[in-house]
Design an enzyme around this catalytic site. Structure first.
Site, PDB file in Angstrom:
ATOM      1  N   ARG A  45      59.982  53.059  33.066  1.00 40.02           N
ATOM      2  CA  ARG A  45      59.920  54.371  32.391  1.00 40.02           C
ATOM      3  C   ARG A  45      60.819  55.369  33.107  1.00 40.02           C
ATOM      4  NH1 ARG A  45      53.906  54.432  31.043  1.00 40.02           N
ATOM      5  NH2 ARG A  45      53.777  54.723  33.267  1.00 40.02           N
ATOM      6  N   LYS A 205      38.948  38.983  34.224  1.00 36.75           N
ATOM      7  CA  LYS A 205      39.324  37.876  35.125  1.00 36.75           C
ATOM      8  C   LYS A 205      38.392  36.675  34.930  1.00 36.75           C
ATOM      9  CE  LYS A 205      41.134  41.169  38.492  1.00 36.75           C
ATOM     10  NZ  LYS A 205      40.753  42.052  39.600  1.00 36.75           N
ATOM     11  N   GLY A 302      47.194  44.780  45.431  1.00 35.17           N
ATOM     12  CA  GLY A 302      48.196  45.242  46.386  1.00 35.17           C
ATOM     13  C   GLY A 302      49.569  44.719  46.013  1.00 35.17           C
TER      14      GLY A 302
HETATM   15  N1  HSE Z   1      41.724  47.045  40.315  1.00 37.31           N
HETATM   16  C1  HSE Z   1      41.538  45.685  40.699  1.00 37.31           C
HETATM   17  C2  HSE Z   1      40.613  45.592  41.885  1.00 37.31           C
HETATM   18  C3  HSE Z   1      42.819  44.962  41.048  1.00 37.31           C
HETATM   19  O1  HSE Z   1      40.123  46.618  42.350  1.00 37.31           O
HETATM   20  O2  HSE Z   1      40.357  44.495  42.331  1.00 37.31           O
HETATM   21  C4  HSE Z   1      43.625  44.612  39.849  1.00 37.31           C
HETATM   22  O3  HSE Z   1      42.894  43.876  38.939  1.00 37.31           O
END
Ligand code: HSE
Length: 436
Positions: A45, A205, A302
């Protein structure tokens, strides 16, 4: 051999990590991949900012379509997130015969079936190791390392933000809101933390893990999801006294009636290694019939940890892009024509054990009435605590651990318990798993 050309969609935290790790480890990566891998084009962007990251030699554009339609690009790496622009871009790349690497768990949990079908039709790879648990090779472990096993269950701490908050609540005895504000100040939680703290990110997930573990379609809409926002610090303390830690777990289990797919705060025995996984780290247990329980631990988010998984996929795609589609590992671990239609169980049909805290007037027979109500529902008590008696309000907390029962049954028992005259309407109910 000609270098492989990568088009990078997004150069934020994960995109810039991907760029830097590839630059730093290019020689090793080339030795592993057998070909040089080059980021040839970046869509961002903020083009100026992106140029500042990648330098002058790489084309930077503000339109993802310029990347996914560029005939020079072999692999599109999508790290912009979201489910609109990312979905269009990935499908556009697929129809042009480009392989895709994505870290986008939300997109695959919601639209994975459509994306994998399109990829299959166009003979391209869609790789997504970075979508689950950052650098930890969970997809690789499930699809390949454990391929001989009948997977029984997976339980994971797969949201670092929630694990950080729960660790701080336990270690400092602080309430949820205070710790969330601190997590935001330290950058562990987003300004809008909803996806993390309401369990949605973990739900995305575990939905992907479930599909790969059991060879079923991705079914996020059927997952039961409960976050950590209603957890009280005193339940963490009481659980500790009973020998348990509370973690937000993503759980999926094969049962004779169907697949369990759920995210919720969970009491786990303090002596399990996974119970001591603290801070923003992720960890998963996978139970296979042959391997038994295996454990995986590492940074779940990260810049460079996630880049590690993204680039592992890029390297694998580089090796396999010339292979026949049937020589590649199937998207969901099982051959597409062998995907099973076994259903996801509604939460009411799930069987587990429970932690129940009720506030009662401290008078003769209350405990007996609660125990009788549980017995009437066929629920057996495993352990009990009474805490906080002797106050001016003559109230006390009663905490009960139950043996296993169906959720529907437990809900009916709670409804009856809170109707008892000496029992207050507020209660805490937390599921418990032994993880063996
Ligand atoms: N926000 C997620 C976490 C990482 O705190 O594990 C990315 O899925």
């Amino acid at each position: 051999m000609k270098p492989v050309k990568v088009g990078l969609l997004g150069i934020g935290t994960v995109g810039s990590g991907t760029f830097h790790v590839l630059e730093r480890n290019r020689e090793e990566i080339t030795r592993r991949a057998g070909r040089r891998i080059e980021i040839a084009m970046v869509a961002a962007r903020n083009v100026e900012r992106a140029r500042g990251v990648v330098g002058p030699g790489i084309t930077v554009v503000d339109d993802v379509r310029a990347v996914v339609t560029n005939p020079e690009i072999d692999i599109v790496v999508e790290v912009i997130g979201g489910t609109t622009v990312a979905k269009e871009a990935i499908l556009a790349a697929i129809v042009r015969g480009k392989h895709v690497v994505t870290a986008n768990k939300a997109l695959l949990a919601l639209h994975g079936n459509e994306i994998f079908a399109a990829a299959r039709e166009h003979n391209v790879i869609v790789a997504f190791e970075a979508a689950v648990a950052g650098c930890i090779p969970t997809i690789k472990a499930l699809r390949e390392g454990l391929a001989a096993n009948r997977i029984e269950w997976i339980a994971g701490i797969i949201n670092g933000t929630c694990n950080f908050i729960l660790s701080e609540m336990r270690n400092k005895g602080l309430p949820f809101d205070t710790v969330l504000a601190e997590a935001q100040r330290l950058g562990y939680a987003e300004a809008d933390p909803t996806f993390d703290i309401e369990g949605i990110d973990a739900g995305h997930k575990v939905t992907l893990l479930s599909a790969i573990a059991f060879g079923i379609p991705v079914q996020f809409e059927r997952a039961y999801i409960e976050g950590i926002t209603k957890l009280e610090a005193k339940d963490i303390t009481y659980a500790e006294e009973l020998g348990y830690r509370i973690k937000l777990l993503g759980l999926t289990r094969r049962t004779p009636e169907g697949v369990e797919l759920r995210v919720h705060p969970t009491l786990i025995p303090a002596e399990r290694i996974i119970a001591s996984v603290d801070g923003a780290m992720n960890a998963l247990l996978i139970k296979g019939d042959a391997a038994g329980v295996t454990m995986y631990y590492g940074a779940g988010a990260g810049s460079e940890p996630t880049a590690s998984a993204v680039l592992a996929d890029v390297i694998e795609v580089t090796r396999l892009m010339r292979a026949e589609p049937e020589e590649r590992v199937p998207y969901l671990a099982f051959q597409p024509d062998a995907i099973s239609d076994v259903g996801v169980l509604p939460m009411a049909d799930v069987e587990t054990s429970y932690y129940l805290r009720v506030r009662v007037e401290d008078e003769v027979g209350v405990l007996a009435d609660i125990a009788r109500t549980l017995a009437d529902s066929g629920i057996s008590i495993d352990a009990m605590l009474q805490k906080g008696a002797g106050g001016a309000d003559n109230e006390t907390d009663i905490v009960i651990l139950t043996h296993r029962t169906r959720e529907r049954n437990f809900d009916a028992a709670i409804a009856a318990i809170v109707k008892l005259p000496a029992v207050k309407p507020q209660f805490a109910r937390i599921r418990r798993e032994d993880l063996v």
